[in-house]
Write a protein that holds these residues in place. Structure first.
Motif, PDB file in Angstrom:
ATOM      1  N   MET A   1       0.824  -1.205   0.000  1.00 10.76           N
ATOM      2  CA  MET A   1       0.000   0.000   0.000  1.00 10.76           C
ATOM      3  C   MET A   1       0.851   1.245   0.000  1.00 10.76           C
ATOM      4  N   HIS A  30      -2.582  -4.062   8.005  1.00  6.15           N
ATOM      5  CA  HIS A  30      -3.368  -5.069   7.266  1.00  6.15           C
ATOM      6  C   HIS A  30      -3.582  -6.342   8.071  1.00  6.15           C
ATOM      7  N   ASP A  69       0.045  -6.196  -1.829  1.00  4.51           N
ATOM      8  CA  ASP A  69       1.104  -5.178  -1.893  1.00  4.51           C
ATOM      9  C   ASP A  69       2.387  -5.726  -2.514  1.00  4.51           C
ATOM     10  N   ARG A  72       1.440  -6.285  -6.628  1.00  2.62           N
ATOM     11  CA  ARG A  72       1.366  -5.090  -7.493  1.00  2.62           C
ATOM     12  C   ARG A  72       2.715  -4.719  -8.095  1.00  2.62           C
ATOM     13  N   HIS A  84      -5.461   0.050  -5.283  1.00  2.00           N
ATOM     14  CA  HIS A  84      -5.217   0.203  -3.839  1.00  2.00           C
ATOM     15  C   HIS A  84      -5.735   1.514  -3.266  1.00  2.00           C
TER      16      HIS A  84
HETATM   17 ZN   LIG Z   1      -2.401  -1.702  -0.587  1.00  2.00          ZN
END
Ligand SMILES: [Zn+2]
Ligand SMILES: *[C@@H]1O[C@H](CO)[C@@H](O)[C@H](O)[C@H]1NC(C)=O
Ligand SMILES: *[C@@H]1O[C@H](CO)[C@@H](O)[C@H](O)[C@H]1NC(C)=O
Length: 295
Positions: A1, A30, A69, A72, A84
């Motif tokens: 993120m 998270h 995360d 990506r 995100h």
């Molecule tokens: Zn994220």
């Protein structure tokens, strides 16, 4: 993120230099959201997602909460980078607000992604591999959407606002993702997340959040993931005006945020992590019930 929209090369290098400290709601945020959710889901939901995620332990949600995360930054996962966040084109601190039509571009945004992957999970014909991926995305994005700077366009969600935190150079986005939660909890391991989640769970069941927790689920509608999640985004985005930049950007650029700023931000971050976990539990319960309770 951590890395918000596309980065300039300077900032990319700058952010890379901060990677070893922790990586992005950092892992702690998270994983805590995930543990809170696992404390509230029904036992049917637990079995349903333990099967999809191939993990029978109590950490079946927390263990995959940061997968998106990492994905990506892979070639295969590049397409998911815009999922995100939603870049609200508002004007903090004077005026905050998110609009799906204005702020979600063709390449996608977090609200569209929650719609997309929730819809996939409700499709009985979805294969196991894509079901596993869709579950991991939903678990992650319901965390991200509760971080105020994931619902803000200004300076790429605060990634370009350089500040210091306890004398270490960082940026405003990272302060909210990681520095504040990690200072509060004293670490960012999986056991740290579990410990924080236990405290937040108690606050929801019997403590400071008990009276409000039911109202956190108002407007949650599995048939309408867009209206459900845009509400979460609008609520988090209001904190950009109220708590992230209450006196505007110039009041914090280059400043030390580990003191009074930290103290003021902690209650907002705890509330947002608690809400995210409680709402994730409800969302997963509705999905596991196949929408039957709603439709
Ligand atoms: Zn994220
Ligand atoms: C389940 O997830 C936890 C947390 O990531 C991990 O430590 C454990 O090895 C996983 N178990 C299996 C069977 O994959
Ligand atoms: C929906 O998910 C699929 C599978 O990951 C992805 O290819 C597609 O780009 C997503 N669409 C949107 C609008 O997010």
């Amino acid at each position: 993120m951590k890395f918000h929209p596309s980065t300039t090369s300077t900032t990319a290098l700058y952010l890379l230099s901060s990677l070893p400290t922790s990586y992005a709601w950092g892992s702690l945020g998270h994983e805590t959201v995930a543990y809170v959710a696992s404390n509230f889901v029904s036992s049917d939901t637990t079995s349903f997602f333990q099967t999809i995620l191939h993990n029978q332990t109590d950490s079946y949600l927390a263990g995959v909460a940061t997968w998106a995360d990492s994905f990506r930054y892979t070639a295969a996962g590049r397409f998911s980078a815009p999922f995100h966040f939603i870049d609200a084109e508002d004007d903090p601190p004077t005026s905050c607000g998110v609009k799906y039509s204005r702020d979600c571009p063709v390449e996608g945004c977090i609200v569209g992604a929650i719609l997309n992957y929730t819809t996939q999970l409700l499709d009985p014909d979805l294969d196991a591999v894509n079901r596993n991926i869709a579950a991991k995305f939903v678990i992650h994005f319901i965390g991200d959407i509760h971080q105020p700077l994931h619902d803000e366009n200004l300076d790429r969600g605060g990634n370009s606002i350089l500040v210091t935190f306890d004398n270490v150079q960082t940026n405003l986005h990272h302060v909210w993702d990681s520095n504040i939660p990690e200072k509060l909890v004293g670490g960012y391991s999986l056991p740290d997340a579990e410990k924080w989640a236990t405290a937040l769970t108690a606050a929801i069941k019997t403590g400071v959040y008990k009276t409000d927790a039911d109202s956190w689920l108002e407007g949650v509608d599995l048939r309408d993931p867009v209206s459900t999640s845009i509400k979460w985004a609008e609520e988090a985005n209001q904190f950009v005006c109220q708590a992230v930049l209450p006196e505007g950007k110039d009041a914090i650029v280059g400043k030390e945020l580990g003191g009074a700023y930290y103290e003021a931000a902690v209650p907002v971050i705890e509330l947002q992590v608690a809400r995210a976990g409680y709402r994730l539990a409800q969302w997963l319960d509705l999905i596991a019930a196949g929408g039957k309770t709603e439709l």
